[in-house]
Design a protein around this motif. Sequence first.
Motif, mmCIF file in Angstrom:
data_model
loop_
_atom_site.group_PDB
_atom_site.id
_atom_site.type_symbol
_atom_site.label_atom_id
_atom_site.label_comp_id
_atom_site.label_asym_id
_atom_site.label_seq_id
_atom_site.Cartn_x
_atom_site.Cartn_y
_atom_site.Cartn_z
ATOM 1 N N ARG A 36 -11.013 4.514 8.186
ATOM 2 C CA ARG A 36 -10.839 4.181 6.764
ATOM 3 C C ARG A 36 -10.385 5.381 5.939
ATOM 4 O O ARG A 36 -9.898 5.210 4.837
ATOM 5 N N ASP A 41 0.818 -1.210 0.000
ATOM 6 C CA ASP A 41 0.000 0.000 0.000
ATOM 7 C C ASP A 41 0.849 1.257 0.000
ATOM 8 O O ASP A 41 0.331 2.354 -0.012
ATOM 9 N N ARG A 87 -3.476 -4.328 6.931
ATOM 10 C CA ARG A 87 -3.264 -3.778 5.595
ATOM 11 C C ARG A 87 -3.052 -4.909 4.596
ATOM 12 O O ARG A 87 -2.801 -6.046 4.971
ATOM 13 N N GLN A 93 -2.081 7.100 14.823
ATOM 14 C CA GLN A 93 -1.918 5.710 14.403
ATOM 15 C C GLN A 93 -0.480 5.302 14.643
ATOM 16 O O GLN A 93 0.411 6.127 14.682
ATOM 17 N N VAL A 130 -1.972 -2.294 11.683
ATOM 18 C CA VAL A 130 -1.900 -0.876 12.001
ATOM 19 C C VAL A 130 -2.933 -0.616 13.081
ATOM 20 O O VAL A 130 -4.043 -1.131 13.025
ATOM 21 N N VAL A 150 -5.151 2.284 14.864
ATOM 22 C CA VAL A 150 -5.659 3.637 14.658
ATOM 23 C C VAL A 150 -6.449 4.033 15.898
ATOM 24 O O VAL A 150 -7.241 3.248 16.416
ATOM 25 N N ARG A 173 -7.649 0.940 2.359
ATOM 26 C CA ARG A 173 -7.798 -0.425 1.838
ATOM 27 C C ARG A 173 -7.471 -1.485 2.879
ATOM 28 O O ARG A 173 -7.219 -2.628 2.539
ATOM 29 N N ALA A 174 -7.495 -1.119 4.137
ATOM 30 C CA ALA A 174 -7.205 -2.075 5.204
ATOM 31 C C ALA A 174 -8.501 -2.683 5.719
ATOM 32 O O ALA A 174 -9.570 -2.095 5.624
ATOM 33 N N ILE A 190 -6.561 4.752 6.492
ATOM 34 C CA ILE A 190 -6.094 3.487 5.924
ATOM 35 C C ILE A 190 -7.211 2.905 5.062
ATOM 36 O O ILE A 190 -7.929 2.002 5.489
ATOM 37 N N ALA A 197 2.624 4.284 5.045
ATOM 38 C CA ALA A 197 1.396 4.646 5.758
ATOM 39 C C ALA A 197 1.455 6.120 6.121
ATOM 40 O O ALA A 197 2.464 6.604 6.615
#
Length: 123
Positions: free
Chosen positions: A74, A28, A102, A122, A108, A110, A79-80, A77, A31
């Motif tokens: 979201r 990805d 991820r 995060q 991750v 948050v 697409r996690a 992040i 971050a």
Amino acid sequence: MRYAIALVAISLTAAALAAGGLGSMADDGPAPQTGAVSGQAPLRIESCLSPADMREEVGERRVIPPVAAIRAARTVIPRAEIQRASLCRYEDTLVYMLTALRRDGHFVHVIVDARTGSVSGQY
């Protein structure tokens, strides 16, 4: 002997590629940092509420619903996959601790302010 060394080298390379140690195409990227500074120790959460206490806090509208916290996470992040959401006490306030996986296989954490719905950090 050379055959054995070559076989070991190929096996180690294949294992490193399978584990993603040499990078992967599904990465990805880096971050984005929001609030938390890398290199510092993670936040110390004092205690987390039980599911019944979480429902009570949400029902009395003292905090936002968990779905709203997930939506806020979201944005940081996108697409996690969210694995866990807990309502926890941190200092004098309540925060949602969200654990997300991820696409590159890294977890991750948050932190979302439970009253405002803003992402606090995060790590």
